[in-house]
Design a protein around this motif. Sequence first.
Motif, PDB file in Angstrom:
ATOM      1  N   PRO A   1     122.952 114.487 -12.254  1.00 30.57           N
ATOM      2  CA  PRO A   1     122.376 114.612 -13.588  1.00 30.57           C
ATOM      3  C   PRO A   1     122.249 113.294 -14.343  1.00 30.57           C
ATOM      4  N   MET A   2     122.652 112.207 -13.706  1.00 32.19           N
ATOM      5  CA  MET A   2     122.550 110.898 -14.335  1.00 32.19           C
ATOM      6  C   MET A   2     121.989 109.897 -13.338  1.00 32.19           C
ATOM      7  N   LEU A   3     121.159 108.990 -13.812  1.00 33.02           N
ATOM      8  CA  LEU A   3     120.649 107.920 -12.952  1.00 33.02           C
ATOM      9  C   LEU A   3     121.834 107.082 -12.459  1.00 33.02           C
ATOM     10  N   GLU A   4     121.928 106.922 -11.142  1.00 35.42           N
ATOM     11  CA  GLU A   4     123.069 106.222 -10.555  1.00 35.42           C
ATOM     12  C   GLU A   4     122.626 104.959  -9.824  1.00 35.42           C
ATOM     13  N   GLU A   5     123.504 103.958  -9.825  1.00 37.62           N
ATOM     14  CA  GLU A   5     123.258 102.725  -9.083  1.00 37.62           C
ATOM     15  C   GLU A   5     123.841 102.868  -7.683  1.00 37.62           C
ATOM     16  N   GLY A   6     123.256 102.194  -6.701  1.00 34.66           N
ATOM     17  CA  GLY A   6     123.840 102.263  -5.370  1.00 34.66           C
ATOM     18  C   GLY A   6     122.863 102.035  -4.236  1.00 34.66           C
ATOM     19  N   MET A   7     121.566 102.252  -4.482  1.00 36.28           N
ATOM     20  CA  MET A   7     120.571 102.056  -3.423  1.00 36.28           C
ATOM     21  C   MET A   7     119.506 101.074  -3.900  1.00 36.28           C
ATOM     22  N   SER A   8     118.994 100.292  -2.964  1.00 35.81           N
ATOM     23  CA  SER A   8     117.945  99.329  -3.300  1.00 35.81           C
ATOM     24  C   SER A   8     116.600 100.028  -3.348  1.00 35.81           C
ATOM     25  N   LEU A   9     115.613  99.351  -3.934  1.00 35.09           N
ATOM     26  CA  LEU A   9     114.270  99.917  -4.001  1.00 35.09           C
ATOM     27  C   LEU A   9     113.715 100.141  -2.606  1.00 35.09           C
ATOM     28  N   GLU A  10     113.977  99.224  -1.688  1.00 35.96           N
ATOM     29  CA  GLU A  10     113.487  99.364  -0.323  1.00 35.96           C
ATOM     30  C   GLU A  10     114.077 100.603   0.353  1.00 35.96           C
ATOM     31  N   GLN A  11     115.361 100.834   0.138  1.00 38.54           N
ATOM     32  CA  GLN A  11     116.009 102.020   0.716  1.00 38.54           C
ATOM     33  C   GLN A  11     115.417 103.302   0.153  1.00 38.54           C
ATOM     34  N   LEU A  12     115.162 103.316  -1.140  1.00 35.02           N
ATOM     35  CA  LEU A  12     114.607 104.498  -1.788  1.00 35.02           C
ATOM     36  C   LEU A  12     113.177 104.758  -1.334  1.00 35.02           C
ATOM     37  N   GLU A  13     112.417 103.700  -1.148  1.00 33.01           N
ATOM     38  CA  GLU A  13     111.048 103.848  -0.664  1.00 33.01           C
ATOM     39  C   GLU A  13     111.047 104.441   0.747  1.00 33.01           C
ATOM     40  N   ALA A  14     111.929 103.917   1.597  1.00 30.19           N
ATOM     41  CA  ALA A  14     112.013 104.426   2.969  1.00 30.19           C
ATOM     42  C   ALA A  14     112.480 105.877   2.988  1.00 30.19           C
ATOM     43  N   LEU A  15     113.407 106.202   2.101  1.00 32.52           N
ATOM     44  CA  LEU A  15     113.927 107.564   2.022  1.00 32.52           C
ATOM     45  C   LEU A  15     112.836 108.544   1.591  1.00 32.52           C
ATOM     46  N   ALA A  16     112.071 108.159   0.581  1.00 29.11           N
ATOM     47  CA  ALA A  16     110.990 109.025   0.099  1.00 29.11           C
ATOM     48  C   ALA A  16     109.934 109.223   1.178  1.00 29.11           C
ATOM     49  N   ASP A  17     109.644 108.163   1.906  1.00 25.06           N
ATOM     50  CA  ASP A  17     108.641 108.254   2.968  1.00 25.06           C
ATOM     51  C   ASP A  17     109.123 109.163   4.096  1.00 25.06           C
ATOM     52  N   ARG A  18     110.384 109.040   4.458  1.00 26.76           N
ATOM     53  CA  ARG A  18     110.923 109.838   5.550  1.00 26.76           C
ATOM     54  C   ARG A  18     111.021 111.313   5.182  1.00 26.76           C
ATOM     55  N   ARG A  19     111.346 111.593   3.931  1.00 21.71           N
ATOM     56  CA  ARG A  19     111.528 112.975   3.495  1.00 21.71           C
ATOM     57  C   ARG A  19     110.242 113.623   2.979  1.00 21.71           C
ATOM     58  N   GLY A  20     109.244 112.786   2.681  1.00 23.17           N
ATOM     59  CA  GLY A  20     108.021 113.339   2.111  1.00 23.17           C
ATOM     60  C   GLY A  20     108.145 113.634   0.628  1.00 23.17           C
ATOM     61  N   ASP A  21     109.029 112.909  -0.068  1.00 18.95           N
ATOM     62  CA  ASP A  21     109.208 113.092  -1.510  1.00 18.95           C
ATOM     63  C   ASP A  21     108.215 112.248  -2.288  1.00 18.95           C
ATOM     64  N   ASP A  22     107.917 112.671  -3.515  1.00 19.77           N
ATOM     65  CA  ASP A  22     107.245 111.776  -4.447  1.00 19.77           C
ATOM     66  C   ASP A  22     108.247 110.688  -4.832  1.00 19.77           C
ATOM     67  N   LEU A  23     107.735 109.494  -5.135  1.00 24.68           N
ATOM     68  CA  LEU A  23     108.577 108.403  -5.603  1.00 24.68           C
ATOM     69  C   LEU A  23     108.022 107.961  -6.941  1.00 24.68           C
ATOM     70  N   CYS A  24     108.829 108.065  -7.982  1.00 22.89           N
ATOM     71  CA  CYS A  24     108.346 107.823  -9.337  1.00 22.89           C
ATOM     72  C   CYS A  24     109.176 106.773 -10.066  1.00 22.89           C
ATOM     73  N   ASP A  25     108.474 105.825 -10.702  1.00 20.99           N
ATOM     74  CA  ASP A  25     109.114 104.829 -11.551  1.00 20.99           C
ATOM     75  C   ASP A  25     109.099 105.385 -12.965  1.00 20.99           C
ATOM     76  N   ILE A  26     110.282 105.562 -13.574  1.00 21.66           N
ATOM     77  CA  ILE A  26     110.333 106.168 -14.903  1.00 21.66           C
ATOM     78  C   ILE A  26     110.687 105.156 -15.996  1.00 21.66           C
ATOM     79  N   GLY A  27     110.680 103.867 -15.652  1.00 19.99           N
ATOM     80  CA  GLY A  27     110.867 102.844 -16.671  1.00 19.99           C
ATOM     81  C   GLY A  27     112.155 102.066 -16.520  1.00 19.99           C
ATOM     82  N   SER A  28     112.698 101.610 -17.649  1.00 22.12           N
ATOM     83  CA  SER A  28     113.923 100.813 -17.647  1.00 22.12           C
ATOM     84  C   SER A  28     114.961 101.479 -18.531  1.00 22.12           C
TER      85      SER A  28
END
Length: 259
Positions: free
Chosen positions: A74-101
């Motif tokens: 329920p909270m934005l968490e630190e722990g994964m890099s942008l590259e890891q998240l991009e690869a994860l979304a691609d592998r799972r078929g998820d949307d990947l969304c930038d929601i700001g800062s």
Amino acid sequence: MGIQFLRGNPQAPKGHAIFIARSRSNSRVVYSTYCLVPPIPMSIAKYLPPLFAAQISSEELQGAESISGMPIPPMLEEGMSLEQLEALADRRGDDLCDIGSTSSEEVERMQMAATSCQEYAQLYANTIPQASQLAQEPTKNTIAEATPIENLDAEELLLQTMSERQKLAEVGKLVGMARYALEGQDKTLLQDTQRRIERLARLLPDKYRGSEIAKAATAPNERGAKLAELYLSRAYKLIDEEYAEIPRIENAIRELKEG
């Protein structure tokens, strides 16, 4: 800044997305959470623990739409890099969304996750208008086959996640509160405490005799207090597998009840 799709189509959201947000103080720090729009309409307000729910407005929790986005965690968490998240979304078929800062403040990261999930859920709802109609016109089978989970509130859901030892510890605290209410003749507190003990007792295996603990805890005499203490002691001996001690406690309970 609204939602920007780095992967996926904003005109046809999939209903599940990885959200990323960058730290305002350090752009290399990336926070993330997973947004899920459940296929069955629900209100997340019933399922959030009170600690989380207290930090989010009722409007954000309930929403006006029947389809709600759920941030996990329920909270934005630190722990994964942008590259890891991009690869994860691609592998799972998820949307990947930038929601700001966002900042490092937990409340702000929690609110941002909740607000962005609702915005994503609205985009998803706009692509399937029939979902709202189905939610407003449940079939007879849907009503007849409703499961008990629909009646759970946030407190009970939290209790369900506790271990048996944690539940017993909570029962012990409530027993003390019940005895305090009895001594102070506080009927309102006693009734509320009794309800909470009985609620916990129903979640415990029968071997712990939760109903007996609840009954003894609210008995208006000193014997009730002693019985509640003995039943709790017996329950802890069971959970600690100290079975040799149990006959002694059983005898003490029997003598107290017969005395």
